[in-house]
Design a protein around this motif. Structure first.
Motif, PDB file in Angstrom:
ATOM      1  N   TYR A   1       0.843  -1.186   0.000  1.00  0.00           N
ATOM      2  CA  TYR A   1       0.000   0.000   0.000  1.00  0.00           C
ATOM      3  C   TYR A   1       0.883   1.243   0.000  1.00  0.00           C
ATOM      4  O   TYR A   1       1.926   1.261   0.664  1.00  0.00           O
ATOM      5  CB  TYR A   1      -0.921   0.029   1.223  1.00  0.00           C
ATOM      6  CG  TYR A   1      -2.103  -0.908   1.109  1.00  0.00           C
ATOM      7  CD1 TYR A   1      -3.211  -0.572   0.331  1.00  0.00           C
ATOM      8  CD2 TYR A   1      -2.114  -2.128   1.765  1.00  0.00           C
ATOM      9  CE1 TYR A   1      -4.291  -1.422   0.216  1.00  0.00           C
ATOM     10  CE2 TYR A   1      -3.193  -2.989   1.663  1.00  0.00           C
ATOM     11  CZ  TYR A   1      -4.275  -2.639   0.885  1.00  0.00           C
ATOM     12  OH  TYR A   1      -5.351  -3.494   0.770  1.00  0.00           O
TER      13      TYR A   1
ATOM     14  N   ALA B   1      -9.240   6.859   1.253  1.00  0.00           N
ATOM     15  CA  ALA B   1      -9.101   5.516   0.704  1.00  0.00           C
ATOM     16  C   ALA B   1      -7.628   5.113   0.685  1.00  0.00           C
ATOM     17  O   ALA B   1      -6.738   5.963   0.593  1.00  0.00           O
ATOM     18  CB  ALA B   1      -9.679   5.453  -0.710  1.00  0.00           C
ATOM     19  N   GLN B   2      -7.401   3.808   0.786  1.00  0.00           N
ATOM     20  CA  GLN B   2      -6.055   3.261   0.709  1.00  0.00           C
ATOM     21  C   GLN B   2      -5.682   3.031  -0.757  1.00  0.00           C
ATOM     22  O   GLN B   2      -6.559   2.775  -1.592  1.00  0.00           O
ATOM     23  CB  GLN B   2      -5.969   1.937   1.474  1.00  0.00           C
ATOM     24  CG  GLN B   2      -6.514   2.001   2.890  1.00  0.00           C
ATOM     25  CD  GLN B   2      -5.712   2.915   3.772  1.00  0.00           C
ATOM     26  OE1 GLN B   2      -4.486   2.962   3.664  1.00  0.00           O
ATOM     27  NE2 GLN B   2      -6.381   3.628   4.668  1.00  0.00           N
TER      28      GLN B   2
ATOM     29  N   THR C   1      -8.886   1.212  -2.311  1.00  0.00           N
ATOM     30  CA  THR C   1      -9.811   0.413  -1.508  1.00  0.00           C
ATOM     31  C   THR C   1     -10.085   1.170  -0.211  1.00  0.00           C
ATOM     32  O   THR C   1      -9.291   2.026   0.197  1.00  0.00           O
ATOM     33  CB  THR C   1      -9.236  -0.972  -1.189  1.00  0.00           C
ATOM     34  OG1 THR C   1      -7.994  -0.822  -0.476  1.00  0.00           O
ATOM     35  CG2 THR C   1      -8.967  -1.762  -2.467  1.00  0.00           C
ATOM     36  N   TRP C   2     -11.168   0.833   0.437  1.00  0.00           N
ATOM     37  CA  TRP C   2     -11.506   1.566   1.650  1.00  0.00           C
ATOM     38  C   TRP C   2     -10.609   1.210   2.821  1.00  0.00           C
ATOM     39  O   TRP C   2     -10.357   2.040   3.693  1.00  0.00           O
ATOM     40  CB  TRP C   2     -12.966   1.323   2.026  1.00  0.00           C
ATOM     41  CG  TRP C   2     -13.948   1.909   1.063  1.00  0.00           C
ATOM     42  CD1 TRP C   2     -14.985   1.284   0.460  1.00  0.00           C
ATOM     43  CD2 TRP C   2     -14.010   3.261   0.587  1.00  0.00           C
ATOM     44  NE1 TRP C   2     -15.678   2.131  -0.370  1.00  0.00           N
ATOM     45  CE2 TRP C   2     -15.092   3.364  -0.303  1.00  0.00           C
ATOM     46  CE3 TRP C   2     -13.228   4.393   0.823  1.00  0.00           C
ATOM     47  CZ2 TRP C   2     -15.436   4.549  -0.944  1.00  0.00           C
ATOM     48  CZ3 TRP C   2     -13.567   5.582   0.187  1.00  0.00           C
ATOM     49  CH2 TRP C   2     -14.649   5.653  -0.688  1.00  0.00           C
ATOM     50  N   THR C   3     -10.114  -0.027   2.861  1.00  0.00           N
ATOM     51  CA  THR C   3      -9.318  -0.455   4.015  1.00  0.00           C
ATOM     52  C   THR C   3      -8.106  -1.241   3.559  1.00  0.00           C
ATOM     53  O   THR C   3      -7.949  -1.559   2.368  1.00  0.00           O
ATOM     54  CB  THR C   3     -10.146  -1.342   4.968  1.00  0.00           C
ATOM     55  OG1 THR C   3     -10.339  -2.645   4.347  1.00  0.00           O
ATOM     56  CG2 THR C   3     -11.485  -0.722   5.280  1.00  0.00           C
ATOM     57  N   GLN C   4      -7.235  -1.589   4.520  1.00  0.00           N
ATOM     58  CA  GLN C   4      -6.123  -2.501   4.288  1.00  0.00           C
ATOM     59  C   GLN C   4      -6.393  -3.855   4.938  1.00  0.00           C
ATOM     60  O   GLN C   4      -5.469  -4.628   5.173  1.00  0.00           O
ATOM     61  CB  GLN C   4      -4.822  -1.911   4.849  1.00  0.00           C
ATOM     62  CG  GLN C   4      -4.327  -0.673   4.148  1.00  0.00           C
ATOM     63  CD  GLN C   4      -2.955  -0.238   4.618  1.00  0.00           C
ATOM     64  OE1 GLN C   4      -2.213  -0.987   5.248  1.00  0.00           O
ATOM     65  NE2 GLN C   4      -2.581   1.008   4.320  1.00  0.00           N
ATOM     66  N   THR C   5      -7.650  -4.134   5.190  1.00  0.00           N
ATOM     67  CA  THR C   5      -8.004  -5.397   5.836  1.00  0.00           C
ATOM     68  C   THR C   5      -7.857  -6.555   4.856  1.00  0.00           C
ATOM     69  O   THR C   5      -7.716  -6.361   3.643  1.00  0.00           O
ATOM     70  CB  THR C   5      -9.439  -5.353   6.376  1.00  0.00           C
ATOM     71  OG1 THR C   5     -10.330  -5.060   5.289  1.00  0.00           O
ATOM     72  CG2 THR C   5      -9.575  -4.286   7.453  1.00  0.00           C
TER      73      THR C   5
ATOM     74  N   ASP D   1      -9.992  -6.772   1.467  1.00  0.00           N
ATOM     75  CA  ASP D   1      -9.540  -5.839   0.430  1.00  0.00           C
ATOM     76  C   ASP D   1      -8.173  -6.234  -0.108  1.00  0.00           C
ATOM     77  O   ASP D   1      -7.886  -6.110  -1.310  1.00  0.00           O
ATOM     78  CB  ASP D   1      -9.479  -4.418   0.992  1.00  0.00           C
ATOM     79  CG  ASP D   1     -10.850  -3.764   1.052  1.00  0.00           C
ATOM     80  OD1 ASP D   1     -11.720  -4.162   0.263  1.00  0.00           O
ATOM     81  OD2 ASP D   1     -11.043  -2.866   1.887  1.00  0.00           O
ATOM     82  N   TRP D   2      -7.289  -6.685   0.775  1.00  0.00           N
ATOM     83  CA  TRP D   2      -5.938  -7.105   0.385  1.00  0.00           C
ATOM     84  C   TRP D   2      -5.993  -8.256  -0.614  1.00  0.00           C
ATOM     85  O   TRP D   2      -5.347  -8.228  -1.663  1.00  0.00           O
ATOM     86  CB  TRP D   2      -5.171  -7.487   1.646  1.00  0.00           C
ATOM     87  CG  TRP D   2      -3.801  -8.054   1.477  1.00  0.00           C
ATOM     88  CD1 TRP D   2      -3.396  -9.324   1.755  1.00  0.00           C
ATOM     89  CD2 TRP D   2      -2.609  -7.379   1.021  1.00  0.00           C
ATOM     90  NE1 TRP D   2      -2.058  -9.490   1.509  1.00  0.00           N
ATOM     91  CE2 TRP D   2      -1.547  -8.308   1.057  1.00  0.00           C
ATOM     92  CE3 TRP D   2      -2.353  -6.083   0.584  1.00  0.00           C
ATOM     93  CZ2 TRP D   2      -0.256  -7.984   0.683  1.00  0.00           C
ATOM     94  CZ3 TRP D   2      -1.063  -5.760   0.201  1.00  0.00           C
ATOM     95  CH2 TRP D   2      -0.029  -6.699   0.261  1.00  0.00           C
TER      96      TRP D   2
ATOM     97  N   SER E   1      -8.654  -9.264  -2.439  1.00  0.00           N
ATOM     98  CA  SER E   1      -9.378  -8.869  -3.657  1.00  0.00           C
ATOM     99  C   SER E   1      -8.496  -8.036  -4.581  1.00  0.00           C
ATOM    100  O   SER E   1      -8.568  -8.174  -5.816  1.00  0.00           O
ATOM    101  CB  SER E   1     -10.630  -8.062  -3.277  1.00  0.00           C
ATOM    102  OG  SER E   1     -11.522  -8.853  -2.516  1.00  0.00           O
ATOM    103  N   SER E   2      -7.657  -7.196  -4.008  1.00  0.00           N
ATOM    104  CA  SER E   2      -6.759  -6.389  -4.836  1.00  0.00           C
ATOM    105  C   SER E   2      -5.764  -7.270  -5.575  1.00  0.00           C
ATOM    106  O   SER E   2      -5.424  -7.005  -6.740  1.00  0.00           O
ATOM    107  CB  SER E   2      -6.016  -5.370  -3.967  1.00  0.00           C
ATOM    108  OG  SER E   2      -6.890  -4.366  -3.507  1.00  0.00           O
TER     109      SER E   2
END
Length: 240
Positions: free
Chosen positions: A140, A158-159, A176-180, A183-184, A186-187
């Motif tokens: 990120y 947003a991240q 993405t909205w988070t670094q959870t 999201d990690w 899916s990215s």
């Protein structure tokens, strides 16, 4: 110096600055600067036959007290280098601070060039070479980006996820909205789709969402990230 001689000659013939600029293919501001310098130096056409280009240059561009003061007001590059480590600090901001203290100091582009030269002498650069398809570097970005809702005007941070191929530097990035973990993961999936394939290794920077325990050669992955690597038949390695 040839251009300057032509400017003086055409000016003596009565041409306007617009006509001279068009004839010589130079800007009117530059042309007027030549004329002003010649006037200040007491030069007019025809120039003395024995005056060489170097002599003409010395007359038009003498070492003025202002230039001497500029050389004396060298920026503190160690301070600049240290301040650039702070979040939100840029060379542009540091240059503005420098010019506030030294109004006759360097322009912005020269300031940046001199800093780059100074920084380049700090330590040798280690260049890494990566075979094509070997490594994908993922992380990120340090700063968040603002996303504005076009209907409500609400601003939300947003991240920024970034994935870069080691061999070509070809880059995928998305917000993405988070670094959870969801999201990690899916990215990663969208990055693989964007590149049209998967590298032999994926190299994260020990993000907490994906790595339980940092190890230089074999980071301990959480179960979901390990399943992702197994599904795409790739390996996860620590930054090296």
């Amino acid at each position: 110096m040839r251009k300057i001689r032509d400017v003086l000659r055409l000016s003596a013939e009565g041409l306007s600055t617009r006509q001279m600029a068009s004839s010589l293919a130079i800007g009117r501001t530059t042309l007027q600067g030549y004329l002003d310098r010649a006037h200040e130096a007491g030069l007019s056409w025809p120039l003395p036959a024995e005056m060489s280009d170097s002599e003409l240059e010395r007359h038009l561009y003498p070492r003025t007290a202002r230039e001497a003061a500029r050389r004396a007001s060298q920026p503190d590059w160690s301070y600049v280098h240290l301040q650039l480590r702070r979040k939100g600090v840029t060379l542009s901001l540091l240059w503005e601070e420098y010019r506030a203290a030294h109004p006759d100091g360097y322009g912005y582009s020269r300031f940046c060039d001199l800093y780059s030269c100074w920084e380049g002498k700090l330590s040798p650069v280690m260049r890494q070479r990566h075979p094509a398809g070997e490594r994908l570097f993922v992380d990120y970005a340090g700063a968040t980006i603002d996303v504005i809702d076009p209907e409500t005007g609400e601003v939300r941070a947003a991240q920024l996820f970034v994935a870069t191929l080691g061999a070509s530097n070809f880059t995928f990035a998305e917000a993405t909205w988070t670094q959870t973990l969801p999201d990690w993961i899916s990215s990663h999936v969208r990055a693989f789709s964007f590149f049209g394939g998967v590298t032999a290794q994926v190299v994260p920077d020990n993000l907490r969402a994906g790595v339980n325990k940092a190890r230089f050669y074999d980071p301990e992955l959480n179960r979901t990230c390990a399943d992702l690597a197994a599904h795409y038949d790739t390996a996860v390695r620590q930054w090296a």
